[in-house]
Design a protein around this motif. Structure first.
Motif, PDB file in Angstrom:
ATOM      1  N   ARG A  75     -12.280  -1.684   0.477  1.00 35.06           N
ATOM      2  CA  ARG A  75     -11.447  -0.963   0.858  1.00 35.06           C
ATOM      3  C   ARG A  75     -11.770   0.591   0.757  1.00 35.06           C
ATOM      4  NH1 ARG A  75      -7.635  -3.211  -3.411  1.00 35.06           N
ATOM      5  NH2 ARG A  75      -7.116  -4.940  -2.104  1.00 35.06           N
TER       6      ARG A  75
ATOM      7  N   LEU B  90      -4.122  -1.293   3.737  1.00 33.64           N
ATOM      8  CA  LEU B  90      -4.624  -1.192   2.638  1.00 33.64           C
ATOM      9  C   LEU B  90      -5.039  -2.553   2.001  1.00 33.64           C
ATOM     10  CD1 LEU B  90      -3.447   1.893   0.801  1.00 33.64           C
ATOM     11  CD2 LEU B  90      -5.871   1.362   1.619  1.00 33.64           C
TER      12      LEU B  90
ATOM     13  N   GLY C 154       0.876  -1.132  -0.038  1.00 32.33           N
ATOM     14  CA  GLY C 154       0.219   0.157   0.019  1.00 32.33           C
ATOM     15  C   GLY C 154       0.928   1.283  -0.070  1.00 32.33           C
TER      16      GLY C 154
END
Ligand SMILES: [Zn+2]
Length: 343
Positions: free
Chosen positions: A343, A335, A68
């Motif tokens: 998400r 993430l 992420g």
């Protein structure tokens, strides 16, 4: 440890990389300078090398869930393009996600840096016991993030949560976004220094002037030190910071009715100096806050929320962040752990 993810904080000054496991334990943290002046390809090379180094170390014993990356700027969530970033000149419309995915052969998720900071505080920080929260990050600018049901609220175009660019002074200081009088112009580190210089222009013999002479950087931190020593001009500047934050938070509380609002970023270190003005404004300006305020938000560890009992009545908590500058790193690592649809 069964799985881990890599979180990246790609700032205009620092490039930080962390390996975090599924429980939120920090395995490793690497800090590099972002060599923006050497160009985009150089920065991407540096980043990929450092990530590869960390991946190699843990790959044998655990599964990589993905990478992420928190980036300052506007991101096209669908394409993984960085649409615009004032701190990363020359990166506009560059396919950051595709490039890194191809090089490292793992899932890469790009996200706005203020959004990942909010996700970090929701996962492991001040808002960890709440499903919904909002965060303001007071740094060079003022970032905002909104979490609904544990997920980042993107809005229609991925641009939701720009609380730093709400107007607090209709005819106020011009902002880089094109508006005038944005919160960012009164509550960022940059704004604090500017307001001090404006005061100086009116009164060059003041203690602010003495700080200007003794401290080359004339930073917002030295102003905070002045404020806690009781300097009236410095205190006035932080009261203005708190007042402007309070005005924006009042609108947020009235329109969102969230259980918790977290204030983070470097400037939040000056919490003692500006937070009383926040609560003063909130009580006056938000009927929702007045109806849901905890008895004395400043009495209990300056509102620090580790002691806040979740579900303890329908209260509105305004508190400072707990993870400091690592909020974005943890949020970025989080993430790839969240299923794609959520998400
Ligand atoms: Zn603005």
């Amino acid at each position: 440890m069964n799985n881990f993810a890599i979180g990246v904080d790609l700032g205009g000054t620092n490039l930080r990389i962390a390996a975090v496991d599924g429980q939120g334990t920090l395995l490793e943290k690497v800090t590099l300078g972002t060599k923006v002046s050497l160009g985009r390809d150089h920065v991407i090379d540096d980043m990929c090398q450092a990530i590869e180094h960390v991946l190699e170390k843990y790959r044998a014993s655990a599964t990589v869930m993905g990478i992420g990356i928190g980036v300052p700027g506007i991101i096209d969530m669908q394409s993984g393009l960085l649409r615009e970033s004032p701190n990363l000149p020359g990166w506009a419309d560059y396919p950051v996600r595709a490039e890194i995915e191809q090089r490292l052969k793992t899932v890469v998720i790009l996200e706005n840096d203020a959004n990942v900071a909010a996700l970090g505080e929701k996962w492991l920080g001040a808002a960890r016991d709440f499903d919904h929260m909002a965060m303001l990050t007071l740094g060079t600018g003022v970032g905002g993030g909104l979490i609904q049901n544990g997920a980042i609220w993107h809005g229609a175009n991925g641009m939701a949560g720009e609380f730093g660019h709400t107007t607090v002074e209709p005819e106020g200081h011009p902002c880089g976004c094109g508006n005038r009088g944005c919160l960012e112009q009164y509550a960022s580190a940059t704004a604090i220094v500017r307001m001090a210089k404006e005061e100086l222009a009116n009164d060059s013999g003041s203690s602010l002037a003495r700080v200007a002479h003794s401290d080359a950087e004339f930073s917002s931190k030295s102003l905070y030190n002045l404020a806690i020593q009781g300097d009236e001009e410095a205190r006035r500047i932080f009261r203005r910071v708190g007042r402007c934050l309070g005005i924006v938070l009042s609108s947020m509380v009235n329109s969102l009715n969230l259980p918790i609002y977290v204030i983070g970023g470097g400037v939040s270190g000056a919490w003692e100096a500006f937070s009383p003005s926040i609560f003063e404004e909130l009580r006056q300006r938000s009927m929702v806050y007045a109806a849901t305020a905890p008895p004395d938000p400043l009495a209990n560890g300056q509102g620090a929320s580790s002691q806040v009992e979740p579900g303890s009545g329908r209260k509105t908590i305004i508190t400072r962040a707990l993870l400091g500058s690592d909020a974005g790193l943890y949020g970025a690592a989080r993430l790839p752990m969240i299923p794609e649809g959520k998400r």
